[in-house]
Every structure is written in C-alpha cells, then in structure tokens.
Write an enzyme that holds these catalytic residues in place. Structure first.
Site, PDB file in Angstrom:
ATOM      1  CG  ASP A 119      -9.012  -5.284 -17.953  1.00  0.00           C
ATOM      2  OD1 ASP A 119      -8.784  -4.340 -18.736  1.00  0.00           O
ATOM      3  OD2 ASP A 119      -8.234  -5.613 -17.052  1.00  0.00           O
TER       4      ASP A 119
ATOM      5  CG  ASP B  85      -7.115  -0.512 -20.879  1.00  0.00           C
ATOM      6  OD1 ASP B  85      -7.704  -1.602 -20.808  1.00  0.00           O
ATOM      7  OD2 ASP B  85      -6.749   0.122 -19.886  1.00  0.00           O
TER       8      ASP B  85
END
Ligand SMILES: *[C@@H]1O[C@H](CO)[C@@H](O)[C@H](O)[C@H]1NC(C)=O
Ligand SMILES: *[C@@H]1O[C@H](CO)[C@@H](O)[C@H](O)[C@H]1NC(C)=O
Ligand SMILES: *[C@@H]1O[C@H](CO)[C@@H](O)[C@H](O)[C@H]1NC(C)=O
Ligand SMILES: *[C@@H]1O[C@H](CO)[C@@H](O)[C@H](O)[C@H]1NC(C)=O
Length: 443
Positions: free
Chosen positions: A94, A319
């Site tokens: 992440d 992201d």
C-alpha cells in the site's frame, strides 16, 4: 486479562546480528488479489478507501499523522518473512499508508490447532521479536490507543502500544515492535535486516481489516513516505528508491508483477515528475497534474482545479491501493463531455450504476476510443493505454472508468488500474516519480 497475557510477551530483547554487503535491489513478487472483482465492487471498495485516506489526512493535529491507513480496495499482495526463524506473511502492498502491521498471536504451543499456519505472526516462536519500550522515541511515531496509558520509563515491561482506526470503524491495535526480516537477494543469497519496526496487531476488527474485505491478507505493508514505512526503513540500504510495474491482471494467466526495492529497474526512457509535499505530513505520494488532453486537445480546465493548497486539500496522489482513478469534479465533467462528443458508438442499455458512460461494442471489431493524457509538472506527459480507463463491465459493454471526486477537501487519485503497464519508480531520495512504458518485462 488480555493485557496481562500480552505483557508477558515482552522480554529483554537480544541484539540481532544482521548480515550486510552490497546489494542493488530486492525483488518481491506482487500478486493481484482479486482478478474477478467486478467494477461495481471496485467502486464500492474505492469509496471506503477514499474516505479512510481522507480521514487519516485530516486526523486531529495532536495525533501523529503517520499513516493514510489501509481500507477497502487493496489489490496487490506481497510476502514478508518476519522473525527468526522466518515466518512468511501475506501483506497488502500500500503506497497510501506507512505503517507495516501484521496480525499477531501470542500462542505458544500447538498453535496450528487454533491458528492455521501462516495466518498470524507467532511472536513467541521468534527469538528476535522485541517490542519497543513506550519511552523509546520510535513510539512517538505511531498513534496510541485512548485513553493513553502513562509511560513509566523505569519499568521494564512498558511496551509501546499502537492503534489505528479506519473511517469505517475498523481497528488494528497491538504492540509497536521490532523484528528481523529476511529476503532472498537479487543474487539469490539470504539477506537479513534487523530491527524492522512494525505493528504486531492483537486486536483486529472491522470489515476493512478482517474477513473477506481483507482478502485473506495478514496485514499491510506501508510503502508511503513516512519514517516507519517499509521503503523508508529498508530503502536506506538500497538508495531510497523503489519501483513496481503492475501488469494487466485480466490477461490469463496473469503475468507476475514485482516490487523492487532499490535501484536496478531504471531506464533511459524514464520520464520524471517531482513529488510534491503536502503541508500536512502525509504519507501520500503527490504529483502535480497541469493539464489533461483528449486526443491531444487540451481541455479548458483551470489549473487551480488540480492544485494542492496550503491547508493540504486537493492535489493528486499515486495510490496502489485504489483501483479506479478519481479526478476533481470540474475536470471530470470536461473529460466526460469530450469523450461523449468523440466516441461514435451505441450507448449500452441498462449501464451499470456509477458509470456515466458505457458503450455497446457488440459486433464492433476495434472500437475507436479517444486517447487520454495528462501533462505533469516537469513537462512530462503520462499517456496510459486505453484499457487503463475504458474497461469491460459486461459482455460487449465497455465503460469509461474515471470517477469524480465528490468531497470538497478531497484529492485526485491515480489508481492501480491507470498504472498498469508502466514501470513506476518512486525516487524518494531525489523526490521524484519516474514512469516508463518500457522496462516492465525486465523488472
Ligand atoms: C498439544 O498437542 C498434543 C498432541 O496432540 C497434546 O498431547 C498436548 O496436550 C497439546 N498441548 C496443549 C498445551 O494443548
Ligand atoms: C514506575 O514503575 C516503578 C517500578 O515498577 C514504580 O516503582 C514507580 O512507582 C512507577 N511510577 C509511576 C509514576 O507509576
Ligand atoms: C528464498 O527462496 C527459497 C527457494 O525459492 C524459499 O524456499 C524461501 O522461502 C525464500 N526465502 C525468503 C526469505 O524469501
Ligand atoms: C448490444 O447490441 C446488441 C446488438 O444490437 C444487442 O443485442 C444487445 O442487447 C445490446 N446490449 C446492451 C447491453 O446494450
């Protein structure tokens, strides 16, 4: 009671010996979690993720803003080997958060009876597990559970507690600890790194971090820009750089994607854009969009629409944990209108909800779809392949997969679908993001 059990876990930590040597990079396979995720599920998971990122960004100023924290739409798994002897754990990679945390168990014997193997880190089975003391400066890098337990610096067994809460009420709570982590280096040697700071989670609940929403992962590997992220901690040994190339996961069989820590993947065709810094010390990788083009025609979107302001609102982040791409509403409307004007295909009946533009491509051999491109700060142009923003939602139905940002203090997101087929290099040391259409096969 739980606390008593947990406190007995702490022991005097032995210093770990760690082999060193010169290595250019580490190469960790990234696996896509959910190849059959429907676009509607992706939208649902993405909205949960965005509200979490946003609430983490605007966390109260007295709490350390160290993480965007994971929620919802994680797509890529990476295996981390933690402890001595090493225990493999499957984590979500992440770039939108910076804490590394894993599900922990205090189980001592017959653990597989209650815990199937590799579903939790068994702290008692590692000789190198070591909780940070609450007085340790590292403990200030994580948010603590409330009400906060006063740190007694003279007591040996006062471990550093952490707690992350997510926008949907999910939590991960436990000890902020240190462990040895092991890797197979690029030359095939076992490489160990001692003292990796991570959250050993004993209380984990809520849809974001447990159950099917978490896709069987045992935690999160934060790859963001904070002091406690995996890339900051490990990357120091590898030139403060990491890169990945997310391959098209709809290809059968899906090609393996890799996370590379260190140099080794760069190439001369790499284009760069500076990483921007938010006034809120957030873990996000912000880049600057200057203009958007549809078939090389610049859309009349005011530059202020894209800007990251002095209060930390707006801007664009890259992201890995969000699937779709989100643009500011004003920009989104312009792009949508340009596509509507240019696409000469029949619209699909009964389009899936949440997509504004869907076409029926039944009987159309090669549907002509306009090219979308973004002009970034630093005079580089990001031109993704059509498949990164025009996706199959049903047989013969293709939808325009961009989404508008609805929250007024929200930000734009370049999601993982839009990143497919590019080698992305996060050069933290030089504060820039590189991208290239070539180099994926070599990474
Ligand atoms: C562990 O398993 C063994 C064999 O199944 C059993 O004899 C032993 O009592 C178990 N120990 C505990 C602590 O449950
Ligand atoms: C801290 O711990 C020590 C040793 O257990 C104890 O003597 C002392 O009273 C504690 N101090 C506070 C402020 O709780
Ligand atoms: C290293 O590679 C070997 C053989 O593929 C594998 O069994 C082992 O688990 C790997 N270790 C780590 C730390 O990745
Ligand atoms: C697409 O077009 C075909 C042929 O005209 C038609 O049979 C089909 O029902 C249409 N599907 C949708 C979802 O619009």
């Amino acid at each position: 009671m739980l606390l008593v059990i947990l406190l007995t876990l702490t022991h005097i930590c032995h210093s770990t010996t760690v082999n060193s040597g010169s290595h250019h990079f580490l190469r960790l396979p990234l696996r896509h979690i959910n190849p059959h995720q429907s676009p509607t599920e992706a939208i649902f998971a993405d909205s949960a993720r965005l509200s979490t990122l946003l609430s983490a960004l605007h966390r109260k100023p007295n709490l350390p803003v160290t993480s965007g924290a994971y929620a919802g739409a994680g797509q890529y798994f990476v295996t981390l080997h933690l402890g001595s002897p090493p225990q493999p754990l499957l984590l979500i990679a992440d770039t939108g958060s910076d804490l590394i945390w894993v599900t922990c168990s205090a189980c001592r014997s017959n653990c597989s009876a209650t815990r199937p193997p590799h579903t939790a880190f068994l702290a008692r089975h590692s000789t190198t597990y070591c909780p940070h003391h609450c007085f340790d400066p590292a403990c200030r890098l994580v948010p603590h559970p409330r009400p906060e337990v006063r740190c007694n610096r003279t007591r040996l067994h006062s471990s550093c507690r952490y707690e992350y809460s997510y926008a949907d009420g999910s939590i991960t709570n436990g000890f902020f600890a240190k462990e040895t982590t092991s890797f197979n280096s690029s030359s095939g040697r076992l490489l160990q790194h001692g003292g990796l700071a991570f959250g050993c989670g004993f209380k984990i609940s809520g849809p974001s971090v447990s159950g099917p929403g978490f896709h069987g992962a045992q935690g999160v590997m934060g790859l963001g820009r904070g002091p406690i992220s995996f890339v900051t901690q490990i990357g120091r040994r590898f030139g403060n750089k990491f890169s990945y190339c997310l391959q098209d996961y709809t290809i059968i069989p899906p090609p393996t994607s890799y996370l590379l820590i260190g140099t080794g993947a760069g190439n001369s065709r790499m284009r760069y854009t500076p990483l921007q810094t938010s006034p809120l010390s957030s873990p996000f990788y912000y880049i600057g969009i200057q203009n958007v083009y549809v078939d090389n025609v610049r859309l009349r979107v005011s530059p202020s629409v894209w800007s990251l302001d002095k209060s930390g609102n707006g801007g664009t982040i890259v992201d890995s944990g969000t699937t779709l791409t989100f643009l500011p509403d004003a920009a989104y409307r312009h792009v949508l209108a340009a596509f509507r004007r240019r696409v000469k295909l029949a619209t699909a009946d009964g389009s899936p909800p949440n997509f504004d533009l869907c076409y029926n491509v039944s009987g159309v051999e090669r549907p002509r779809v306009p090219r979308l491109s973004f002009e970034l700060v630093g005079n580089s142009r990001f031109t993704p392949p059509v498949g990164n923003y025009f996706i199959d939602t049903a047989e013969d139905v293709k939808c325009f997969a961009l989404q508008p940002v609805t929250s007024p203090d929200g930000f734009s997101v370049i999601g993982n679908l839009m990143q497919q087929g590019f080698l992305f290099e996060f050069d933290i040391g030089r504060s820039r993001l590189g991208f290239s259409r070539t180099g994926c096969s070599r990474s």
